[in-house]
Design a protein around this motif. Structure first.
Motif, PDB file in Angstrom:
ATOM      1  N   LEU A 134      63.365   5.682  -4.308  1.00 24.23           N
ATOM      2  CA  LEU A 134      64.345   5.134  -4.073  1.00 24.23           C
ATOM      3  C   LEU A 134      65.165   4.734  -5.553  1.00 24.23           C
ATOM      4  N   GLU A 135      66.373   5.105  -5.955  1.00 27.27           N
ATOM      5  CA  GLU A 135      66.927   4.596  -7.038  1.00 27.27           C
ATOM      6  C   GLU A 135      68.351   5.110  -7.142  1.00 27.27           C
ATOM      7  N   PRO A 136      69.456   4.027  -7.050  1.00 26.45           N
ATOM      8  CA  PRO A 136      68.878   2.646  -6.819  1.00 26.45           C
ATOM      9  C   PRO A 136      69.344   2.123  -5.117  1.00 26.45           C
ATOM     10  N   MET A 137      69.030   1.063  -4.807  1.00 33.29           N
ATOM     11  CA  MET A 137      69.425   0.423  -3.453  1.00 33.29           C
ATOM     12  C   MET A 137      70.094  -0.774  -3.761  1.00 33.29           C
ATOM     13  N   GLY A 138      71.150  -1.215  -2.635  1.00 37.32           N
ATOM     14  CA  GLY A 138      71.872  -2.223  -2.843  1.00 37.32           C
ATOM     15  C   GLY A 138      72.541  -2.615  -1.759  1.00 37.32           C
ATOM     16  N   VAL A 139      72.915  -4.024  -1.364  1.00 36.63           N
ATOM     17  CA  VAL A 139      73.569  -4.640  -0.327  1.00 36.63           C
ATOM     18  C   VAL A 139      74.928  -5.037  -0.748  1.00 36.63           C
ATOM     19  N   HIS A 140      75.895  -4.820  -0.235  1.00 31.20           N
ATOM     20  CA  HIS A 140      77.282  -5.278  -0.599  1.00 31.20           C
ATOM     21  C   HIS A 140      77.223  -6.935  -0.764  1.00 31.20           C
ATOM     22  N   ALA A 141      77.774  -7.510  -1.756  1.00 34.49           N
ATOM     23  CA  ALA A 141      77.660  -9.120  -1.989  1.00 34.49           C
ATOM     24  C   ALA A 141      78.148  -9.788  -0.741  1.00 34.49           C
ATOM     25  N   GLN A 142      79.145  -9.150  -0.043  1.00 36.12           N
ATOM     26  CA  GLN A 142      79.695 -10.047   0.998  1.00 36.12           C
ATOM     27  C   GLN A 142      78.784  -9.883   2.686  1.00 36.12           C
ATOM     28  N   HIS A 143      77.606  -9.142   2.430  1.00 31.96           N
ATOM     29  CA  HIS A 143      76.889  -8.844   3.575  1.00 31.96           C
ATOM     30  C   HIS A 143      75.331  -8.940   3.360  1.00 31.96           C
ATOM     31  N   ARG A 144      75.221  -9.867   2.281  1.00 28.25           N
ATOM     32  CA  ARG A 144      73.803  -9.965   2.096  1.00 28.25           C
ATOM     33  C   ARG A 144      73.126 -11.082   3.017  1.00 28.25           C
ATOM     34  N   GLY A 145      72.005 -11.169   3.315  1.00 27.37           N
ATOM     35  CA  GLY A 145      71.141 -12.074   4.198  1.00 27.37           C
ATOM     36  C   GLY A 145      71.305 -11.890   5.575  1.00 27.37           C
ATOM     37  N   GLN A 146      71.508 -10.497   5.926  1.00 24.84           N
ATOM     38  CA  GLN A 146      71.430 -10.074   7.467  1.00 24.84           C
ATOM     39  C   GLN A 146      70.704  -9.135   7.834  1.00 24.84           C
ATOM     40  N   GLY A 147      69.574  -8.810   6.621  1.00 28.57           N
ATOM     41  CA  GLY A 147      68.653  -7.756   7.116  1.00 28.57           C
ATOM     42  C   GLY A 147      69.036  -6.220   6.795  1.00 28.57           C
ATOM     43  N   TYR A 148      70.297  -6.052   6.146  1.00 28.15           N
ATOM     44  CA  TYR A 148      70.744  -4.648   5.727  1.00 28.15           C
ATOM     45  C   TYR A 148      69.721  -4.017   4.723  1.00 28.15           C
TER      46      TYR A 148
END
Length: 288
Positions: free
Chosen positions: A221-235
């Motif tokens: 896995l290179e890289p992985m990321g969650v959109h800044a507006q949708h963090r903290g929801q288990g995505y």
């Protein structure tokens, strides 16, 4: 026979990548992966060739390094040369001498797998320990649980949402659509899958790039990321599960990821998706 340091031509990159694939092994510590070269290929094939360094004896590749920026070398060695004294001395000599064309003067870092003579010798000659990294691995010989997220594999013409998620997740404007296309069309394009995760409303909330090293080999896995507006929801957990499932479909033996040990939330996210922590790895650095 003498060990020679070279920078491969574009035409020679295929052999370097095939050799690096062969070196991947679940029994080995985390090491340079073909996916690392694939991710760098977003800058183009000429840039990738210029960033690679190889060490050979009698024409046989023994060590491969990638300049991940001007002053960081990420390197690994052939399994049979893990403790090769002559090779280690040559690599350390080459990375320590700016005139050899590997690392410049001033502060520099080398990443090498735990247990290699290269890493030990860097310490012996005065390179200090630097940033700590935590590798994690998920075994793919057993089923991967559903992610609960709508996930799509991104193809040509669909890259804009994916690159937008990456830029938001990493706070960087550098990963453009053009660079995604260069990566997808590059030498390692057949090895890569870019996944985008959507919430119930269809909004792109997370993305991950996965790299196969071939059947029976660990994927990355290179890289992985969650959109800044949708963090903290288990995505993050969900898209990591999707990544593991995608690598399993490509017959990878395991899924690997490596993150700075200082990023506790990232480590927790991977662990929640079934990734097991491996022994930490420390870069070796030279201050001057």
């Amino acid at each position: 026979m003498a060990i020679t340091l070279t920078t491969p031509t574009v035409d020679e990159l295929g052999h370097v990548v095939r050799t690096l694939r062969d070196w991947q092994d679940d029994a080995s510590p985390m090491q340079l992966h073909p996916g690392d070269l694939g991710w760098y290929s977003r800058f183009g094939v000429d840039a990738l060739a210029g960033a690679v360094r190889t060490w050979r004896r009698s024409g046989r590749l023994l060590a491969i390094g990638l300049l991940d920026g001007a002053n960081v070398l990420r390197a690994t060695v052939a399994l049979e040369a893990w403790r090769d004294e002559e090779l280690a001395h040559q690599v350390v000599s080459d990375v320590s001498d700016p005139e050899r064309g590997v690392l410049p003067t001033g502060k520099a870092s080398v990443e090498a797998p735990n247990g290699t003579r290269v890493q030990d010798l860097l310490s012996d000659v005065g390179w200090s320990t630097d940033e700590s990294w935590t590798p994690l691995r998920r075994d793919l010989t057993k089923p991967v649980e559903p992610s609960g997220l709508r996930v799509e594999v991104i193809g040509l013409g669909e890259e804009s949402e994916f690159t937008a998620v990456h830029r938001s997740a990493w706070g960087s404007a550098q990963f453009t659509d053009e660079r995604w296309r260069a990566m997808a069309a590059g030498l390692l394009g057949p090895d890569v899958r870019c996944l985008i995760g959507r919430d119930a409303a269809g909004v792109a909330v997370a993305g991950v790039t996965v790299w196969s090293a071939g059947p029976g080999k660990p994927g990355l896995l290179e890289p992985m990321g969650v959109h800044a507006q949708h963090r903290g929801q288990g995505y993050g957990r969900a898209v990591c599960l999707a990544a593991a499932a995608e690598l399993q479909r490509s017959a990878s033996s395991s899924a690997l990821v490596c993150t700075p040990s200082s990023l506790g939330p990232a480590i927790a996210t991977y662990a929640s998706a079934g990734f097991q922590r491996l022994p930490e790895r420390r870069d070796r650095s030279r201050d001057a």
